[in-house]
Design a protein around this motif. Structure first.
Motif, PDB file in Angstrom:
ATOM      1  N   ALA A  51       1.324   9.524  -5.472  1.00 32.76           N
ATOM      2  CA  ALA A  51       1.545  10.817  -4.833  1.00 32.76           C
ATOM      3  C   ALA A  51       2.323  11.773  -5.717  1.00 32.76           C
ATOM      4  O   ALA A  51       2.468  12.932  -5.400  1.00 32.76           O
ATOM      5  CB  ALA A  51       2.289  10.636  -3.521  1.00 32.76           C
ATOM      6  N   SER A  93       0.830  -1.205   0.000  1.00 36.23           N
ATOM      7  CA  SER A  93       0.000   0.000   0.000  1.00 36.23           C
ATOM      8  C   SER A  93       0.865   1.256   0.000  1.00 36.23           C
ATOM      9  O   SER A  93       0.508   2.264  -0.623  1.00 36.23           O
ATOM     10  CB  SER A  93      -0.963  -0.005   1.184  1.00 36.23           C
ATOM     11  N   ASN A  94       2.038   1.184   0.650  1.00 38.01           N
ATOM     12  CA  ASN A  94       2.941   2.336   0.620  1.00 38.01           C
ATOM     13  C   ASN A  94       3.444   2.616  -0.785  1.00 38.01           C
ATOM     14  O   ASN A  94       3.518   3.768  -1.223  1.00 38.01           O
ATOM     15  CB  ASN A  94       4.137   2.096   1.540  1.00 38.01           C
ATOM     16  N   LEU A 101       0.722   4.264  -2.738  1.00 36.22           N
ATOM     17  CA  LEU A 101       0.557   5.676  -2.393  1.00 36.22           C
ATOM     18  C   LEU A 101       1.686   6.513  -2.966  1.00 36.22           C
ATOM     19  O   LEU A 101       1.463   7.615  -3.458  1.00 36.22           O
ATOM     20  CB  LEU A 101       0.491   5.835  -0.877  1.00 36.22           C
ATOM     21  N   LEU A 102       2.902   5.943  -2.910  1.00 35.71           N
ATOM     22  CA  LEU A 102       4.060   6.662  -3.442  1.00 35.71           C
ATOM     23  C   LEU A 102       3.890   6.926  -4.932  1.00 35.71           C
ATOM     24  O   LEU A 102       4.112   8.039  -5.415  1.00 35.71           O
ATOM     25  CB  LEU A 102       5.322   5.837  -3.186  1.00 35.71           C
TER      26      LEU A 102
END
Lengths: 377, 262
Positions: free
Chosen positions: A102, A94-95, A98-99
Motif C-alpha cells: 500500500a 495478508s494484512n 497489503l500494508l
C-alpha cells in the motif's frame, strides 16, 4: 528444542496443486520464519494466467518471511493477468502483504549518477568555495576587530578571560612535558654525534637554536591545534547544530564578532607566551642530558646557551608562534561556524580543523624559513 | 492567484520560492500575516515549514520572490536595514537554542546589553521580570543544561521577548513537550499576544495547538510544493476543497488496515 534438528515436517514447504484448469493453488506448510527461509524457486510456480490461490492453513509458525514471499510473488504477477487470491492466508499475513504494497508510489529522487569528470569538477568547485569561505572569514575577522575597537562595550570580557585561561595556563602541563621531552631528544641525538668530535658542549647551542627558532613554536602549535583548535571547532559546531548561532544572528549579532574574534585574539596572544615557556622547558631538557650524559654542569650549559641564542632567534620563534596561533584559531572557528547540521558534521568539522591547521602551520613555517633566509636573519 | 494587497499586512510574502541549490522546496507562495494575529504554518514532516520560517527571519535567502514587513522589502534590504527590522523580531527555536555558556539571566541580558543603555542592575531586573513572565522566577543563575526541556523552551521564550518584539516566531513550540507543558505554552502564547499586541507566527503540525490558538493558517503541500490551503483551521478542517488538508486537520490517513482482505 532446536528448530534445526526438527523433522522435515517443520521446515517450510510449498505444495502446488491444479484442481481445475486456470486455477493453481500454492499451499504453504511447515514453519515459515526468517531463520528457515526456504530456497524454493517460487516464481517458477506462477501460472501464466488464471487464478493463483495462496493458502497457509497449517503453517506452525509464520512471520515476515511468508509475507515477504507472498509480496514477491504478487510483484512478479503484477501486470501478467494472473489474479492472486489471498483469502486462504492467515489474516496477519495478508494484512502485512497489503500494508507493504500500500506504500504510495513516490518519486524517490534518484541518486545522481555522475561521471568521473563531473565529480572532479564538483570537487574542484568545492575546493574553490572553501577557499572563498576562508578568505572572507579572514577579512571578516579584521572587520570584526575594527567594529569591536570602535564599540568596546560589545566585547564580552568575561568570556574572553575564560578563553585566555583555556588557551593559556591550562595548557601549561602538556606544553611542559612535550617541550621538555623535545629538548631532551634534540640533546640526545646531538650528543651522540657531537661526542665523536669531542664537541660535547655544543649540545647547548644545538638545543638552544633549534628550540628558539623552530621547535618550541612548532611543538606548541601542534599541541594547541589538537587542544584548542579542535575544541573551538567542536564548540562552535555544536552551537551551529543546536541553532545557537542562528539565535545570535537573529538578534543581530555577528557570529564572527561574538564567537570567532575572542578566540582569535586569545590564541594569538597566548601562543607566544606558551612558546616562550616551551623554550625554557626545552633548554632544561637539553641541560638534563648535558649533565647526565656529557658531564656539562648546569651553569656551563646555561652560559653556552646564553652566548649563542640571541634575542633575535627567540623573537623569530615568538612571531611565528603568534601567526600559528592565528592559523589554529581561524581554522577551528571557520570549520565550526560552517559546520553541517548533525552530530557527524561536528566530528568532520573538528577533524578538518585540526588537519587543516597543522598543514597550514607547516606551510607557514616553510614560508618563514624562506623569509629568514632572504633577510639573512 | 495573487491575493489582494492590503496595507494592513504586517508580513507580506510575495511569490516566494525556496530552494536548496537546484532543489526547489516550495514555490510561488503568496500569503499575508496581519498585525496581532496568530498565524500557523502547517504541513507534513519535511515540507519546508522550518525552511519557510528561516526565510522569514532572513537566515536563508529566497530563490525568488520577496518578503515585506510593513510594506518594506526585507529581501532586498541591505544589512543595516535588515538589522533594524530584525530588532522587532523574537524567535523561539525548536530546541530553545539558549546559549549554553551563559546563565538564563545572561541569555536574556545579552541582547539588552547590546541594544539598550540600561545599567547592569536594570538589565538584571528586566531579565528577572521576563523569566517571571514565563514562570521561571528564581532560575536566573541556572545554566540551560541544568533545567528541563520544557523550562528551557520557556526560558528561550523569555529571551525571545527580551527586546519586546512585535513579531514572535515559533518553530515547533510543542515539539518534545508533554501535553500539559505544551498546553501551558499555548496559553502563554495567547496571553502574550493579548498583552503585548504582538503578531505570532507558529510553525507546527500539532493539531491541538493549531485549533487552540491559530487564527489563520496556511498548509504547505509537500507533493505539489505549493500552498494548497489558507484560512481558519476549523473552517479548513470542515470545508476545505483539498482532501489532503481535511485529512491533515482531522488526523485521518488512508491506512491499508481499511482494506480488509475480501
Amino acid at each position: 528444542m532446536s528448530s534445526r534438528s526438527a523433522s522435515a515436517s517443520t521446515s517450510p514447504t510449498v505444495v502446488a496443486k491444479n484442481p481445475k484448469s486456470g486455477v493453481r493453488i500454492l499451499h504453504f506448510g511447515g514453519r515459515w520464519t526468517v531463520e528457515t527461509m526456504p530456497e524454493i524457486d517460487l516464481l517458477a510456480l506462477i501460472p501464466e494466467k488464471g487464478l493463483l490461490r495462496l493458502e497457509a492453513g497449517e503453517a506452525e509458525a509464520v512471520d515476515t518471511s511468508l509475507a515477504m514471499t507472498v509480496t514477491r510473488l504478487m510483484e512478479a504477477t503484477d501486470g501478467t493477468g494472473v489474479k492472486v487470491d489471498l483469502s486462504g492466508l492467515p489474516v496477519s499475513v495478508s494484512n502485512l502483504v497489503l500494508l507493504a504494497r500500500a506504500v504510495p508510489e513516490q518519486d524517490v529522487p534518484k541518486p545522481e549518477t555522475t561521471s568521473f569528470i563531473t565529480e572532479a569538477g564538483k570537487k574542484a568547485m568545492a575546493l574553490w568555495t572553501s577557499l572563498e569561505v576562508a578568505l572572507s572569514f579572514f577579512g571578516e575577522s579584521f572587520l570584526a576587530l575594527g567594529r569591536t575597537l570602535r564599540h568596546p562595550k560589545t566585547f564580552r570580557l568575561r568570556e574572553f578571560l575564560v578563553l585566555l585561561g583555556d588557551c593559556g595556563f591550562r595548557a601549561l602541563p602538556i606544553v611542559s612535558l612535550l617541550a621538555f621531552l623535545t629538548g631532551l631528544i634534540l640533546a640526545f641525538v646531538g650528543a651522540i654525534q657531537l661526542r665523536v668530535f669531542g664537541a660535547d658542549v655544543y649540545v647547548a647551542d644545538l638545543v638552544g637554536l633549534a628550540m628558539s627558532r623552530e621547535m618550541a613554536a612548532l611543538m606548541t602549535s601542534m599541541i594547541m591545534s589538537g587542544r584548542s583548535g579542535a575544541a573551538f571547532a567542536a564548540h562552535l559546531g555544536t552551537m551551529k547544530v543546536s541553532e545557537e548561532i542562528d539565535a545570535l544572528s537573529t538578534f543581530g549579532f555577528k557570529p564572527v564578532d561574538m564567537l570567532a574574534l575572542p578566540r582569535l585574539l586569545a590564541l594569538t596572544l597566548m601562543m607566544p607566551l606558551l612558546t616562550l615557556y616551551a623554550n625554557l622547558m626545552g633548554y632544561l631538557g637539553g641541560a638534563v642530558i648535558g649533565y647526565s650524559m656529557l658531564d656539562i654542569s648546569y651553569s656551563q650549559y646555561l652560559f653556552e646557551t646564553q652566548t649563542i641564542v640571541t634575542t633575535r632567534d627567540i623573537s623569530i620563534g615568538l612571531v611565528k608562534s603568534a601567526v600559528f596561533g592565528f592559523i589554529i584559531a581561524a581554522c577551528g572557528c571557520v570549520q565550526g561556524i560552517h559546520c553541517g547540521q548533525d552530530a557527524a558534521a561536528v566530528g568532520h568539522a573538528t577533524t578538518r580543523a585540526v588537519v587543516l591547521s597543522i598543514t597550514l602551520i607547516v606551510v607557514a613555517d616553510a614560508v618563514f624559513a624562506v623569509i629568514c633566509e632572504v633577510l639573512k636573519i | 492567484m495573487t491575493p489582494p494587497r492590503s496595507s494592513a499586512a504586517r508580513i507580506d510574502v510575495r511569490n516566494l520560492t525556496m530552494a536548496y541549490g537546484s532543489r526547489v522546496v516550495m514555490q510561488e507562495m503568496n500569503f499575508q500575516i496581519h498585525r496581532g494575529e496568530v498565524f500557523v504554518i502547517m504541513g507534513g514532516s519535511g515540507c519546508g515549514k522550518s525552511t519557510l520560517m528561516k526565510h522569514l527571519i532572513g537566515l536563508l535567502e529566497p530563490a525568488e520572490g520577496a518578503i515585506l514587513y510593513d510594506n518594506v522589502n526585507f529581501t532586498t534590504a541591505d544589512e543595516d536595514e535588515r538589522h533594524a527590522m530584525r530588532r522587532s523580531f523574537g524567535v523561539l527555536y525548536q530546541a530553545g537554542a539558549l546559549w549554553g555558556s551563559m546563565t538564563l539571566a545572561e541569555n536574556i541580558a545579552l541582547p539588552l546589553e547590546q541594544y539598550t543603555s540600561l545599567s547592569r542592575r536594570d538589565i538584571r531586573e528586566v531579565a528577572s521580570f521576563k523569566l517571571a513572565l514565563v514562570g521561571l522566577n528564581g532560575f536566573e543563575d541556572f545554566y540551560p543544561a541544568e533545567i528541563s526541556g520544557g523550562m528551557r523552551k520557556r526560558a528561550a521564550l523569555a529571551r525571545a521577548m527580551a527586546l519586546d518584539p512585535d513579531i514572535l516566531f515559533f518553530d515547533e513550540p510543542s515539539a518534545g513537550l508533554d501535553p500539559i507543558s505544551s498546553a501551558r505554552l499555548d496559553d502563554l502564547i495567547v496571553q502574550l499576544r493579548d498583552s503585548l499586541g504582538a503578531t505570532i507566527v507558529i510553525v507546527t503540525h500539532e493539531l491541538a495547538s493549531i485549533f487552540a490558538i491559530g487564527d489563520r493558517c496556511v498548509y504547505l503541500d509537500v507533493e505539489s510544493k505549493r500552498i494548497t490551503a489558507e484560512g481558519h483551521p476549523r473552517e479548513l478542517a470542515e470545508s476545505s476543497d483539498d482532501e489532503k488538508v481535511r485529512e491533515f486537520l482531522n488526523r485521518q490517513a488512508e491506512t491499508p488496515a481499511d482494506h480488509q482482505p475480501s
